[in-house]
Design an enzyme around this catalytic site. Structure first.
Site, PDB file in Angstrom:
ATOM      1  N   LYS A  37      52.237  66.953  49.900  1.00  0.00           N
ATOM      2  CA  LYS A  37      51.371  65.500  50.721  1.00  0.00           C
ATOM      3  C   LYS A  37      51.096  64.585  48.920  1.00  0.00           C
ATOM      4  CE  LYS A  37      48.292  68.026  48.185  1.00  0.00           C
ATOM      5  NZ  LYS A  37      46.630  69.307  47.425  1.00  0.00           N
ATOM      6  N   TYR A  86      45.640  41.259  25.544  1.00  0.00           N
ATOM      7  CA  TYR A  86      43.780  40.830  26.214  1.00  0.00           C
ATOM      8  C   TYR A  86      42.519  41.591  25.275  1.00  0.00           C
ATOM      9  CZ  TYR A  86      44.745  39.183  31.204  1.00  0.00           C
ATOM     10  OH  TYR A  86      45.813  38.728  31.838  1.00  0.00           O
TER      11      TYR A  86
END
Length: 365
Positions: A34, A258
């Site tokens: 999955k 940043y």
């Protein structure tokens, strides 16, 4: 092309599958693929395991089963998720087996199947996980109902451990006892049931009594142990990496990225890597993580941004195009078992977070 990449070592996948087969003996393996095979690429992973003789596959969504079928996968596929009307065509194919999680599921299946064309199913009993599955106290009644429902062919009964990776085995052992009671009930009422399974990767690695005649390995197939440290029999399948795209000098007092999380205390050299949180590199690596380049470790400096990450080169010569490894490298610091502990995460988050813009390189050495 300069972009983040994930090397997918199919030879390691084969090694891990054989190691798991050795651990579980005659038990059949239902490989859990999955979430795009935990970020590795469901289709190539499925084809390799199919060639290795895997019994079948487990998926969470009907769409994941469709993807496998369209890619030519012919082994049985167990849909672990909720039964929905739009998946009945899949169930009627006979290849996709559904999971019965409630009496309502049973009734809905009965309305959409016939004794001449039964739907194959596995019954899930909640032995203590507290998620999907029929409550333990209702196990006998639903098994009895299934014995009177020829429209549904019950091929297996399963459950799921809640704490199999923990050192304290008390709850795991209690769940195992509950599941043994379910097996006894099922064998007395539905003696034709073929498979009983509860072992996930942790159960496979540390609880042989839970193997029964089918197991569901997930993360262990991809070479990662859920037990908190690398397992000697498993090799990581994914190597997550990015190229150096720029090397530059920084003066003392210059800041990087940043929020100016990093300021150079002296003149130094930094390198920029073409990867960021848009590729699945977690922001917790900001000013904290490291990468491996040519066998050496280099600290990540400043904030992890969407597309770029900076590292401190120290006194070493690093060039544009050099490969920086985040996890799956040779250094112990790049093992996901240790990274997960350091950042209070689980290894699954790192693997399944690798985005679609990361190129997967299939390597079969």
């Amino acid at each position: 092309m300069l972009q983040p990449e994930a090397d997918i070592h199919l030879d390691h996948l084969k090694h891990n599958y054989l190691a798991i087969k050795k651990m579980v003996g005659a038990a059949e393996v239902m490989a859990v693929i999955k979430a795009n095979a935990y970020g590795h690429g469901a289709i190539p992973i499925a084809h390799v395991l199919s060639d290795m003789g895997v019994h079948g596959f487990c998926v969470a969504l009907g769409s994941e089963a469709v993807e496998l079928i369209n890619a030519g996968i012919r082994e049985p596929i167990l849909h672990l998720g909720k039964i929905t009307s739009d998946n009945f065509e899949l169930y009627n194919s006979g290849q996709v087996h559904c999971t019965i999680n409630s009496i309502e599921d049973l009734l809905e299946l009965k309305e959409n199947a016939s004794a001449n064309s039964p739907i194959f199913a596995h019954l899930k009993i909640d032995t203590g996980m507290g998620r999907m599955g029929v409550r333990f106290e209702n196990a006998e009644s639903i098994i009895q109902m299934l014995s009177e429902t020829p429209e549904i062919r019950v091929e297996g009964v399963y459950s799921h451990f809640a704490t199999a990776e923990e050192n304290d085995t008390k709850y795991r052992d209690w769940q195992l006892d509950q599941f043994r009671k379910v097996i006894k009930l099922a064998n007395s009422i539905l003696p034709d049931i073929k498979y009983f399974h509860i072992a996930n990767s942790a159960g496979i690695l540390n609880c042989p009594d839970s193997h029964f005649n089918m197991v569901r390995p997930g993360i262990s197939l991809y070479g990662i142990s859920p037990l908190g440290k690398p397992h000697h029999s498993l090799n990581p399948v994914m190597k997550m990496k990015a190229p150096v795209v720029l090397v530059k000098k920084m003066n003392a007092g210059d800041s990087v990225g940043y929020s100016r999380l990093y300021t150079a205390e002296k003149d130094e050299k930094i390198a920029l890597l073409q990867a960021g949180y848009a590729d699945g590199i977690p922001t917790v690596f900001s000013n904290s993580g490291s990468v491996e380049i040519k066998g050496s470790q280099y600290p990540i400096i400043g904030k992890v941004s969407m597309d770029l990450i900076a590292i401190n080169c120290g006194e070493d010569t690093i060039k544009e195009g050099d490969e920086a490894v985040f996890w799956g490298g040779e250094h112990e610091n790049t093992r996901l078992e240790y990274l997960a502990i350091k950042y209070k995460k689980i290894p699954y988050e790192f693997l399944t977070g690798v985005s679609t813009r990361v190129a997967r390189n299939l390597i079969n050495e």
